[in-house]
Scaffold this active site. Sequence first.
Site, PDB file in Angstrom:
ATOM      1  N   ASP A 178       0.828  -1.151   0.072  1.00 32.28           N
ATOM      2  CA  ASP A 178      -0.143   0.054   0.138  1.00 32.28           C
ATOM      3  C   ASP A 178       0.907   1.277  -0.141  1.00 32.28           C
ATOM      4  OD1 ASP A 178      -2.391   1.783   0.302  1.00 32.28           O
ATOM      5  OD2 ASP A 178      -3.246  -0.180   1.156  1.00 32.28           O
ATOM      6  N   HIS A 249      -2.969   3.244  -4.553  1.00 34.24           N
ATOM      7  CA  HIS A 249      -2.364   2.634  -3.354  1.00 34.24           C
ATOM      8  C   HIS A 249      -0.872   2.141  -3.662  1.00 34.24           C
ATOM      9  CE1 HIS A 249      -5.674   2.968  -0.579  1.00 34.24           C
ATOM     10  NE2 HIS A 249      -6.663   2.717  -1.624  1.00 34.24           N
ATOM     11  N   GLU A 316      -9.695   2.846  -5.294  1.00 39.61           N
ATOM     12  CA  GLU A 316      -9.353   4.218  -5.076  1.00 39.61           C
ATOM     13  C   GLU A 316      -8.091   4.718  -5.686  1.00 39.61           C
ATOM     14  OE1 GLU A 316     -11.238   4.257  -0.339  1.00 39.61           O
ATOM     15  OE2 GLU A 316      -9.142   3.524  -0.709  1.00 39.61           O
ATOM     16  N   TYR A 407     -16.338  -4.389   7.894  1.00 44.37           N
ATOM     17  CA  TYR A 407     -14.986  -3.808   7.981  1.00 44.37           C
ATOM     18  C   TYR A 407     -14.945  -3.642   9.420  1.00 44.37           C
ATOM     19  CZ  TYR A 407     -13.513  -2.361   3.110  1.00 44.37           C
ATOM     20  OH  TYR A 407     -13.254  -2.410   2.076  1.00 44.37           O
ATOM     21  N   TRP A 457      -8.564  -3.578   8.343  1.00 47.10           N
ATOM     22  CA  TRP A 457      -7.742  -2.420   7.801  1.00 47.10           C
ATOM     23  C   TRP A 457      -6.895  -1.881   9.021  1.00 47.10           C
ATOM     24  CZ3 TRP A 457      -6.997  -2.787   2.894  1.00 47.10           C
ATOM     25  CH2 TRP A 457      -8.025  -3.091   2.183  1.00 47.10           C
ATOM     26  N   THR A 458      -5.673  -1.577   8.925  1.00 40.60           N
ATOM     27  CA  THR A 458      -4.882  -1.362  10.419  1.00 40.60           C
ATOM     28  C   THR A 458      -4.382   0.049  10.458  1.00 40.60           C
ATOM     29  OG1 THR A 458      -2.770  -2.250   9.141  1.00 40.60           O
ATOM     30  CG2 THR A 458      -4.221  -4.134  10.368  1.00 40.60           C
ATOM     31  N   GLU A 459      -5.128   0.986   9.914  1.00 43.64           N
ATOM     32  CA  GLU A 459      -4.348   2.276  10.152  1.00 43.64           C
ATOM     33  C   GLU A 459      -4.381   2.726  11.725  1.00 43.64           C
ATOM     34  OE1 GLU A 459      -6.772   1.537   7.783  1.00 43.64           O
ATOM     35  OE2 GLU A 459      -6.531   2.778   6.043  1.00 43.64           O
TER      36      GLU A 459
HETATM   37  C1  ACM Z   1     -11.028  -0.428   0.509  1.00 44.50           C
HETATM   38  O1  ACM Z   1     -11.314  -0.384   1.577  1.00 44.50           O
HETATM   39  N1  ACM Z   1     -10.353   0.541  -0.145  1.00 44.50           N
HETATM   40  C2  ACM Z   1     -11.090  -1.841  -0.519  1.00 44.50           C
END
Ligand code: ACM
Length: 542
Positions: A178, A249, A316, A407, A457-459
């Site tokens: 990413d 990304h 994105e 999510y 997702w690990t932000e």
């Molecule tokens: C994503 O959450 N951008 C796939």
Amino acid sequence: MVDVIPEPRDAVVHGDGFFELDARTGLSAGEGAALTERWLRGTLGAATGLPLPPGASADDNVVRLSVDPAVTEDLGAEGYRLTVTPTGVDLAGGGPAGLFWGAQTLRQLLGPDAFRRAPLPGGSRRLPLCRIEDAPRFPWRGLLLDVARHFMPKEGVLRYLDLMAAHKLNVFHFHLTDDQGWRLGIERYPRLTEVGSWRSRTKFGHRASPLWEEKPHGGHYTRDDIREIVAYAAERHITVVPEIDVPGHSQAAIAAYPELGNTDVIDTASLTVWDTWGISPNVLAPTDNTLRFYEGVFEEVLELFPSEFVHIGGDECPKDQWRASPAAQARIRELGLADEDALQAWFVGHFAKWLSARGRRLIGWDEILEGGVAEGAAVSSWRGYGGGIAAARAGHDVVMCPEQHVYLDHRQADGADEPVPIGYVRTLEDVYRFEPVPPELDASQARRILGTQANLWTEVMEDHARVDYQAFPRLAAFAEVAWSALPAPRDRDFAGFEHRMTAHYRRLDALGVGYRPPGGPLPWQRRPGVPGRPIEGPPPNR
Ligand code: ACM
């Protein structure tokens, strides 16, 4: 009823008798049973201290493992039949995978201490007398782990594969690249990890947060690490689907190899691995050089990952640099394309053909539908159900992972105590009532839904304790959605599920999982003062 999670299709308990494992209990394995035999001996042997020696299948006091064509016929290759009698255990799988899922059920029936790695004094070795027949609803029961935003060292990944196996999840979507990091060692492009696998500092909290973690963050998996991870997963009947994100990304890759970026728009040589969150404007240039470079990357990816599907991201990708780039505009004209969206479709289509020529299939986020997607490609529907519905209607396979439902970075409760709260409130019950197959699809379109996936997702998850907190207990509810034949969402027996969770929390305790307790975060699970970005109100259902 047994308190197994995910709930088996059919389970009958025979009175309150039991079969007790002891020092003489044998473990016998027929053809196709060797991996499960090894796993059971290792796991239950450690938890009980019993040797579980190889035993003849006709003996009493034996746990018999087999792959049985009659079970295949009734329950499919991932189904199993488990019978516990006073004299022993018969576990028959429809295939080696079904046998392994049956072994997961067996472990749960032994009690929470079966999830420990050494025996406790006086620990139970009893199995209730029962007969269970079970099979999954979906063939794709996935978990995405983002190791790009925050790296998870290999040990943590292996641990998550064990946690997946314990919940009968079978697809590990490994988000390896990413803007904020490139985690996969590529032999021919060493700078991808030398430069791309670390950043000098990291935004702490949501991107609007003023806070920074002022220290380097990084790490990557060597090719041997990946081979180990893939083999460890395969022994647990889990497929690893690697994701290499293109054409967006990609800032970490561009920081490592500036020629991959839009050099006629910005000075890509001055880019670094991104240190904050959001959608980077720095995307790949649509040049032949970029295509050849990524073909080289994917060649190594195919050597390492045997999965049918390879995920190319595709989400994105801001088009501003392509609009400003004379080279990208020339490419659009040369290819006779309508616009930048068509250029993205061309880029993704190139890799769809490239993968298909090598016997693999492309899967991408639902943006790949824009501008037309290649035959045989599959879609991860994340922006709600819409992309998945359109894809299924167009004859594409779909993995349903709508962001407003599954999510797991989204917060689990309202209130100021949730650590770095982002997104909608998605409680354990909300996840339990998630339905992967939208009612708009007819029966033949619905068959295109391969299954479902929860995404981590690990932000805002800087370490494995934060990942545990966001994943659990909701991943247990998700596993039941993916595996069990549940009724329509509003008819689901959440009270029954919660009741079974009483036992399951004790299993998670024994495994050392730092879940969110039902009463809310423990003091050290909070992140006071670290800004998130909660979205108020209920999520749109679609
Ligand atoms: C994503 O959450 N951008 C796939």
